[in-house]
Scaffold this active site. Structure first.
Site, mmCIF file in Angstrom:
data_model
loop_
_atom_site.group_PDB
_atom_site.id
_atom_site.type_symbol
_atom_site.label_atom_id
_atom_site.label_comp_id
_atom_site.label_asym_id
_atom_site.label_seq_id
_atom_site.Cartn_x
_atom_site.Cartn_y
_atom_site.Cartn_z
ATOM 1 N N GLU A 78 0.627 -1.532 0.143
ATOM 2 C CA GLU A 78 -0.117 -0.085 0.136
ATOM 3 C C GLU A 78 0.594 1.690 -0.117
ATOM 4 O OE1 GLU A 78 -3.281 -2.115 2.589
ATOM 5 O OE2 GLU A 78 -1.814 -0.269 3.898
ATOM 6 N N ASP A 107 -10.716 -9.111 2.383
ATOM 7 C CA ASP A 107 -11.700 -10.549 3.263
ATOM 8 C C ASP A 107 -12.923 -10.370 4.249
ATOM 9 O OD1 ASP A 107 -9.383 -9.516 5.250
ATOM 10 O OD2 ASP A 107 -11.017 -10.501 5.882
#
Ligand code: SAH
Length: 250
Positions: A13, A215
């Site tokens: 990221e 998720d």
């Protein structure tokens, strides 16, 4: 001039964010590399918090004490808890809570001792700006169609709500169901946000956070998480922040 901190928990990221920041300078404090640059003219400092509440709290404290930041933005991924928080969606936090804080019976469950509160609100103005940037980025098709198809993603939505943090990677259906039952308003679970929110609360520094759902915090979380971080999460964060700073400069 004011300086804004950009904090990410994981390497991919931060790498995507740094790709937007040529001519950056770095400084190492407490073993962390702080990257100083400008984004659309705005002074920023980007850093990897590392994973978990303590690491995130240290990072936030250094940002405020040593880098004199006036605002803190957190970007990263999280597990979806509420049924509407599906993989690929973006959640903007309006508040944080530590799901593993329990000083009962001395204090009510989830209450941070001596603070008299369970929830730490994010800054409303900064949060609204981040949500706008996320809407703009998603509308412009940040996610390439091939990755979306491979990962079986639907149309991504931006949602605002409670994010809960704790020092656990939630990766069983049983645990995610327990969390959902105990904290039905929680949209997502991660491992850093509530710590940064508490430090920013202590210093009176405005804070906002954005998490892409990687998720569903269930038995498939591990595999889903890795795939998602590799393929899409980092691009999301960087593209949304690019819109955020472009909007501020406009
Ligand atoms: N394998 C990774 C570890 C990631 S831990 C590595 O070595 O870098 C998970 C990270 O993603 C944390 O920063 C946390 O904030 C977030 N996260 C994503 N899904 C999560 C879940 N289901 N439960 C808790 N945190 C989650």
């Amino acid at each position: 001039m004011s300086r804004i901190a950009i904090v990410s928990a994981m390497h991919p990221e931060l790498a995507a964010v740094l790709a937007w920041l040529p001519q950056a300078q770095t400084q190492v404090v407490a073993g962390r590399e702080f990257v100083l640059a400008r984004w659309h003219g705005q002074e920023v400092v980007a850093v990897l918090s590392r994973i978990g509440k303590v690491a995130a709290a240290t990072t936030a404290t250094v940002l405020i004490e040593r880098f004199d930041v006036q605002q803190v933005l957190f970007t990263g991924v999280a597990g979806g808890l509420a049924p509407q928080a599906q993989v690929g969606d973006v959640v903007v936090a309006n508040a944080f809570l530590q799901h593993d804080m329990d000083a009962s019976p001395l204090f009510p469950r989830y209450e941070v001792p001596w603070y008299g509160r369970t929830h730490f609100a994010t800054d409303a103005v900064l949060t609204a700006a981040l949500a706008r940037a996320a809407q703009t980025a998603l509308a412009s098709g940040v996610l390439d169609a091939q990755a979306a198809a491979e990962l079986g993603l639907g149309t991504a939505r931006v949602q605002a709500g409670l994010i809960v943090s704790g020092d656990r990677f939630v990766s069983t259906l049983a645990e995610s169901q327990r969390l959902q039952q105990a904290l039905p308003e929680a949209l997502a679970v991660e491992m850093e946000g509530a710590a940064v929110a508490q430090v920013c609360h202590d210093y009176g520094v405005p804070f906002a956070a954005l998490r892409t759902i990687s998720d569903r915090a269930d038995d498939a979380a591990h595999a889903d998480f890795l795939k998602f971080v590799e393929r899409v999460a980092s691009r999301y964060s960087a593209e949304i922040l690019e819109r955020f700073f472009a909007q501020r400069a406009a």
